[in-house]
Enzyme design. Sequence first.
Site, short mmCIF file in Angstrom:
data_model
loop_
_atom_site.label_atom_id
_atom_site.label_comp_id
_atom_site.label_asym_id
_atom_site.label_seq_id
_atom_site.Cartn_x
_atom_site.Cartn_y
_atom_site.Cartn_z
N SER A 222 8.84 5.63 3.53
CA SER A 222 8.67 6.85 3.69
C SER A 222 7.56 7.38 2.99
CB SER A 222 9.73 7.90 4.09
OG SER A 222 10.20 8.17 2.69
N THR A 225 9.26 9.29 -0.13
CA THR A 225 9.72 8.42 -1.14
C THR A 225 8.60 7.95 -1.70
OG1 THR A 225 11.75 7.97 0.23
CG2 THR A 225 11.22 6.28 -1.58
N GLU A 244 2.95 1.40 0.87
CA GLU A 244 2.33 1.40 2.59
C GLU A 244 3.36 2.40 3.20
OE1 GLU A 244 2.40 1.48 6.51
OE2 GLU A 244 3.73 -0.03 5.79
N CYS A 278 5.74 2.65 11.87
CA CYS A 278 4.84 3.62 11.22
C CYS A 278 3.41 3.96 11.90
CB CYS A 278 4.62 3.29 9.63
SG CYS A 278 3.92 1.72 9.76
#
Length: 487
Positions: A222, A225, A244, A278
Site C-alpha cells: 500500500s 505503508t 512499488e 494495484c
Amino acid sequence: MTELFIDGAWIAGSGPAFASRNPGTDAIAWQGDSASAADVDRAVASARRAFAGWSALDFEARCEIVKRFAALLTERKEAIATAIGRETGKPLWEARTEVAAMAAKVGISIQAYQERTGEKRQDMADGVAVLRHRPHGVVAVFGPYNFPGHLPNGHIVPALIAGNTVVFKPSELAPGVARATVEVWQEAGLPAGVLNLVQGEKDTGIALANHRQIDGLFFTGSSDTGTLLHRQFGGRPEIVLALEMGGNNPLVIGEVEDLDAAVHHTIQSAFLSAGQRCTCARRIFVPQGAFGERFLARLADVTSKITADVFDADPQPFMGAVISARAAAKLVDAQSRLIEQGAKPIIEMTQRDPRLGFVNASIIDVTGVANLPDEEHFGPLAQIVRYATFDEAIERANDTAFGLSAGLLADDAHAWEHFRRTIRAGIVNWNRPTNGASSAAPFGGTGRSGNHRPSAYYAADYCAYPMASVESTQLTLPASLSPGLHF
C-alpha cells in the site's frame, strides 16, 4: 510448528501466535508463531554470513539454482495455486496464471541482469574502461497479499541473481503461500542463509525494517505503508529503497464502435482479481450523451451477472472473495461515505456475510461529488465520472497524487497520441485493460505509486550498484608527466 526459515533450517518462531484464514469460508488456512525481534536478528545475521559465499559464486551457478526453482514451480503448479487460492480467495484459474508468471519471470530476470547490469568494456588509449555491477548485500523483501507468490519473487529473483542475500517478510494474510514458495527454493538447492523467511504481523515487519544491518529494502504494498518507509529511511542514504505501491487509476472511454469490447475491457480493468490489483481502474471516465448512457447500461447489465464464489468452485467464478471480511466491510463503508457526499449507486455493493470476504462488483456515479477523495479503494468498486470534452477527461484523470496505470479505449489514433503525451502514469495502455502489463517492460509508476520498477525487466537496476573501473594490464610510467613532476 516450524514457521520460520533461517540459515537453511525450519525453526519455530518465538513471537505471538497468528493465523491466516480462507476469506471465502473463514476456515483457518495457516497458523503458527511469528518471528520476534530476536528471530529477525538471527535471520539478518544468517543472510550476512551467507553473503560473501553467495556473491562470490559464479553468475551462471547462481542462475542454475534460480532456473531449477522455476522448473520446480512448474512441476508444483497445482499445489502452489491451491495454496494461493486458499489464502487469498483467488479463483484457481487465476492462481494458476500467477504460478506460471512466477516461473516465467526467471528467464526475464536473467536476461535483464545480463542486458542492463552485466559487464561492459570500452577500450581507451592507455587501457580499458570497465563497468561492472556489485550486489548491495543483505536486502529485506516485503511482499503483498494480492499476488503473494508472484510479486515477492519479482524482488527475490533479481536480488539473488545479482548476488544479494534476502530476508523475506510476507504479508501476514498469506504466510502459507510464502512457506510453500520457500520450500521450493530450498529444494532447488539454495545455500543456507541466502534466503530467510520471517513470518509475522506488524511487529515483525517493524523489526526487519528498522534493522541496522540491512543494506536495502524492497517493498510492494500500500501507498500508506510505503510512504512511512520512505519517511523512515529519509536520513539513511546508504539504504536502497525500492517501492512499488498503489494507484487511483483512470480509464477513459471514447465513443467506440464495439460497445461490448469496451465493456469487457472495463470489467477486466475494474474487477479482475476482485479489484485487488494495484493497476485496476478505480475511476472510469465516460462521455456525456447517448453513447455514454448506452455504455453504462451495458456495463451495468454485464456486471450484474458477475458471481463471486469460493476459490475451488466448479464451474469457476470470475471473482473470488476479497482478502478478508474486514477488507470487504471497509469497501462497503467507503461506498457509503461516497453516497453521503452525493454519489449515486448504479450497482450498490453489499457484503454477503459479515464473516466472509464476498462482495459484489459495484458501480457508483461520482460525477456530482465535490472534492472527490483521492483514494485507492482496493476492491471491485468502480467510480464513474462523466465528462464533456476529451481534454476535461484527461485533466481530471491526472488530478491525483498517484500515477501507476491509465488506459484509453478509443478508435481514434489521434486521441491516443494526445492521451499518451499528456497522461501522467508509468503504465499507459490503449484498447487494453489498465491491468495488462508485460514482465519484459517496466512495471511501476510515478508520484505516490512508487520510486522504482520492481517485479519486471527494470528490477535489475536497483538490485546491484554500478562499479566503474579504468584498467591497464601493465604498470608503466606515462610518457607525459603533469607539470611540476620530475623523475
